[in-house]
Motif scaffolding. Structure first.
Motif, PDB file in Angstrom:
ATOM      1  N   ILE A   5      40.582  38.952  41.996  1.00  0.00           N
ATOM      2  CA  ILE A   5      40.379  40.398  42.007  1.00  0.00           C
ATOM      3  C   ILE A   5      38.976  40.670  42.531  1.00  0.00           C
ATOM      4  O   ILE A   5      37.995  40.260  41.925  1.00  0.00           O
ATOM      5  N   GLY A  15      40.404  41.891  34.102  1.00  0.00           N
ATOM      6  CA  GLY A  15      41.421  40.874  34.315  1.00  0.00           C
ATOM      7  C   GLY A  15      41.740  40.174  33.009  1.00  0.00           C
ATOM      8  O   GLY A  15      41.124  40.442  31.976  1.00  0.00           O
ATOM      9  N   ASP A  19      42.862  35.105  35.781  1.00  0.00           N
ATOM     10  CA  ASP A  19      42.294  35.919  36.856  1.00  0.00           C
ATOM     11  C   ASP A  19      40.852  35.522  37.133  1.00  0.00           C
ATOM     12  O   ASP A  19      40.124  35.093  36.231  1.00  0.00           O
TER      13      ASP A  19
END
Length: 161
Positions: A5, A15, A19
């Motif tokens: 991300i 997240g 992540d």
């Protein structure tokens, strides 16, 4: 493996386990992570300036330390994280250019660092790692599963916080 991300300048996101939150271009800007290790929910903000100006009605609140961190905390709590367990890490805040006068206005990196530290202290959120100041840019990668932040620079080896 989860998602990578990307957090742009003057932006923030959250997240979960798996992540990786990534922000680059941290010169005078400060990257700040907040993490709840029990829920394995974390977030990152890319702060450009110390505080939201009083005379602006429609500025981007994610751009400023005080309002970005308020927004990040709200988003994390809505996702199930507990503010009581938050730990912070930060990177950036460099003095990228030399100025002949030492006007406080030109010390944006140092002012950003001070603003983030002041906010975290007021919010009782401990800083568990920091790689700030100096005169070089950074990229910050935060693994939400482990809580580890990797700081990458051109000037030296990666730093793990």
């Amino acid at each position: 493996m989860g998602n990578k991300i990307r957090i742009k300048m003057a932006d923030l996101n959250i997240g979960k386990d798996g992540d990786i939150l990534i922000t680059s271009g941290l010169g005078s800007c400060v990257g700040v992570t907040l993490y709840d290790s029990k829920s394995q929910i974390g977030g990152m903000a890319h702060v450009m300036l110390p505080e939201f100006p009083e005379n602006k009605d429609d500025g981007n609140p994610a751009k400023y330390a005080d309002t970005a961190l308020d927004m990040l905390i709200d988003k994390l709590k809505k996702a199930g994280a507990s503010k009581r367990r938050f730990e912070a890490k930060m990177a950036g805040g460099a003095q990228m250019f030399k100025f002949s006068n030492s006007s406080d206005k030109m010390r944006i990196g140092a002012r950003n660092i001070e603003a983030v530290k002041k906010y975290l202290k007021k919010s009782n959120i401990p800083i568990k790692g920091s790689e700030v100041g100096k005169d070089y840019g950074r990229t910050m990668e935060f693994d939400v599963g482990t809580g580890k932040a990797t700081i990458k620079t051109v000037k030296k080896d990666d730093i793990i916080l």
